[in-house]
Write an enzyme that holds these catalytic residues in place. Sequence first.
Site, PDB file in Angstrom:
ATOM      1  N   SER A 182      48.832  78.817 106.286  1.00 40.71           N
ATOM      2  CA  SER A 182      50.063  79.161 105.579  1.00 40.71           C
ATOM      3  C   SER A 182      50.330  80.666 105.543  1.00 40.71           C
ATOM      4  CB  SER A 182      50.011  78.605 104.149  1.00 40.71           C
ATOM      5  OG  SER A 182      50.073  77.196 104.182  1.00 40.71           O
ATOM      6  N   HIS A 213      41.217  82.169  96.874  1.00 42.45           N
ATOM      7  CA  HIS A 213      41.984  82.151  98.118  1.00 42.45           C
ATOM      8  C   HIS A 213      43.366  81.512  97.914  1.00 42.45           C
ATOM      9  CE1 HIS A 213      42.191  82.305 102.503  1.00 42.45           C
ATOM     10  NE2 HIS A 213      42.553  81.034 102.554  1.00 42.45           N
ATOM     11  N   SER A 261      37.551  76.507  95.392  1.00 37.46           N
ATOM     12  CA  SER A 261      36.703  77.107  94.357  1.00 37.46           C
ATOM     13  C   SER A 261      36.827  78.629  94.276  1.00 37.46           C
ATOM     14  CB  SER A 261      35.242  76.707  94.586  1.00 37.46           C
ATOM     15  OG  SER A 261      34.845  77.011  95.896  1.00 37.46           O
ATOM     16  N   THR A 262      37.317  79.266  95.333  1.00 35.41           N
ATOM     17  CA  THR A 262      37.535  80.713  95.261  1.00 35.41           C
ATOM     18  C   THR A 262      38.980  80.975  94.832  1.00 35.41           C
ATOM     19  OG1 THR A 262      38.382  81.054  97.505  1.00 35.41           O
ATOM     20  CG2 THR A 262      35.996  80.917  97.259  1.00 35.41           C
ATOM     21  N   ARG A 294      53.450  64.218  97.238  1.00 33.34           N
ATOM     22  CA  ARG A 294      54.652  64.973  97.637  1.00 33.34           C
ATOM     23  C   ARG A 294      54.967  64.835  99.130  1.00 33.34           C
ATOM     24  NH1 ARG A 294      52.535  66.140  93.301  1.00 33.34           N
ATOM     25  NH2 ARG A 294      53.720  66.979  91.539  1.00 33.34           N
TER      26      ARG A 294
END
Lengths: 168, 168, 168, 168, 168
Positions: free
Chosen positions: A61, A93, A90-91, A132
Amino acid sequence: MAASGRAKQDQQLDGSKLKIAIVHARWNEEIIDALVDGCVKRLLSVGVKKENIVIETVPGSYELPVGAAALASDVSIDAVIAVGCLIKGSTMHFEYISEAVSNKIMDIQFKVGKPIIFGLLTCLTLEQAKARAGLIPGVMHNHGVDWADCAVEMASKYGADFRTATWK
Amino acid sequence: MAASGRAKQDQQLDGSKLKIAIVHARWNEEIIDALVDGCVKRLLSVGVKKENIVIETVPGSYELPVGAAALASDVSIDAVIAVGCLIKGSTMHFEYISEAVSNKIMDIQFKVGKPIIFGLLTCLTLEQAKARAGLIPGVMHNHGVDWADCAVEMASKYGADFRTATWK
Amino acid sequence: MAASGRAKQDQQLDGSKLKIAIVHARWNEEIIDALVDGCVKRLLSVGVKKENIVIETVPGSYELPVGAAALASDVSIDAVIAVGCLIKGSTMHFEYISEAVSNKIMDIQFKVGKPIIFGLLTCLTLEQAKARAGLIPGVMHNHGVDWADCAVEMASKYGADFRTATWK
Amino acid sequence: MAASGRAKQDQQLDGSKLKIAIVHARWNEEIIDALVDGCVKRLLSVGVKKENIVIETVPGSYELPVGAAALASDVSIDAVIAVGCLIKGSTMHFEYISEAVSNKIMDIQFKVGKPIIFGLLTCLTLEQAKARAGLIPGVMHNHGVDWADCAVEMASKYGADFRTATWK
Amino acid sequence: MAASGRAKQDQQLDGSKLKIAIVHARWNEEIIDALVDGCVKRLLSVGVKKENIVIETVPGSYELPVGAAALASDVSIDAVIAVGCLIKGSTMHFEYISEAVSNKIMDIQFKVGKPIIFGLLTCLTLEQAKARAGLIPGVMHNHGVDWADCAVEMASKYGADFRTATWK
């Protein structure tokens, strides 16, 4: 499958004279495939000709703004739909990519003088993304449909004025 | 070692005609070394010639945008990979640096007209960073590999259109 | 007193031909004085001549970008170090100032064509700030030292290419 | 009434040759009135002539950047002080307005080439705002005083260099 | 129905010479209809002629900046009111859209040289949005009224100076 509060179309969409590019990231392939598929089918159903739909990909992205801007540099393109699917990990990012991409897709519309449709899912779970993308029957509709409508509407309503605005 | 949902390559990567710069911060040396090493090996394996890989360093991640832009000012460079590793500490330093760098790496692509690959880890723990550098066997792959692929793909697919776009 | 993970210098620093400006906010005087002092001593020790160190102040950190840009408008200046110390209070002042300053210091480097070193502490407590100014023996080193090194390195490595880049 | 850590003035302020505009939002009138009053009194006390203080209003804080920029377009104005008071409510209005205004006040300084002083309170409670407007005796000082000092200092120290910088 | 702390008008509003565009998103139709209705009625009551009120729509709030800019490219338009209603959902869509739109509406004012009024509700619940649209009797007033006043005031007070500023 209806979205509560979903925007009603206020004009008859006619894509027969438009050329639309879709640029999509490739992470979370199942989601992306469904979104792009929903997007293309809707473009066709509102009159965009098959040969006037250009599809290209970027790795992730974060690359969508450059891909979208490069595609928009082709004068024959009327609008670009940028499709990606970010899912919280988990980060941090997710947060930094989401912010940078959301702001730059917005920004480059004013550089290229064309609408770039924001087709980026920013989900906390894979389940949310599937819903979605219309992959969980009866829960939500495929958001790619909205982005197709949005591209045709924005190019039709604002394309000419936006492209030629003297303040650019 | 596979990343769930990792983007599949949709084209044969060919770096044989490309010149790629890597600029990396020097904090967290073990992580950075592994990432840059993974990146270089992958660049070589997709055909980038050894003499066409330029490596330079900056002190910390906040300096990556200036370093990347300076390297990109060399017309022979096709793309820059910006590599850094930020780990959450007790102050808010992590958050403000991460945001400023994420947004400016994005932005300078449009100044220099070349892809700048976002190779910045924004981790909450050192453990997370090690995993993403491929230093914990069996957990995650070395993300430097993705960034190498990304650089070659973006330069190949979008480099020419992006560099010469009239709207710049 | 060593910083775990602190970036190792990868080149011999030589500031003998450089002119460096320091602009600092004046809030939290004890912290700022220590940081500027550490910065100046290090600049001298890597060869910057005393007469080539310019020091000026602004009231608070929000004023750092304008102060830095004004100093950078002097063609003889090679880099500017912007020093401030923000500490979380009970309102949201800290967050909005920190964000605006972090992003604008980043940004103005591309306006003035020179490195502006980010010497802004964004701490949750006064204690954290003292530690980073080297005022708590044995805990952390004086971060002003890093910023001096950073200024000399960035001006030496990237200054010429960055200043003359045609894409500006 | 002293602010712990408050910045000490490092020069004699002389506003006798300066023309300063104040633009203020009108929400939370009691707070705003006190802040503007403190600001004006201080401007006068450091030598700014009464006829060289221009005061104008905007409806809310989101309008401050346009108001400030419009006032700054008058070549005789040396600096603008933008005064507003945002207080956290139950929606996210506070957060998005605060961020947009904090960043744009910063930004427009570089458009207009003049210091725009950030006189925006971003408080979680009305009590916090009252304290910062000097309305709770013995708790905090009136921050309008700081902004007046800041305007005179920034215009005196950096105004000329900043306005004429060739990189603009 | 009064808003505590609501800004008092400091001038007689006269919209008789102004042409105002309203661009609104179509999601959450009941809210939007009430806001636009409140806005139009107020514009008429402060003298804007019916034929000088232009209303156009965009699909969602992310499209407001392009729609507003396109409308503002008509030289006869004095100000644009951008109306949308974002409500927090289960993904992060709300946050990224809200931030991008809040910042870009702010930004484009400086591109088009005209005030763009920020009529975006960023609510955590539908109930909050209804209250701000005046749909819950006795709780809050219709915020569209404020935006109408704001458009007329900003165009009257700052329109000419802002449009012709030489720093643009």
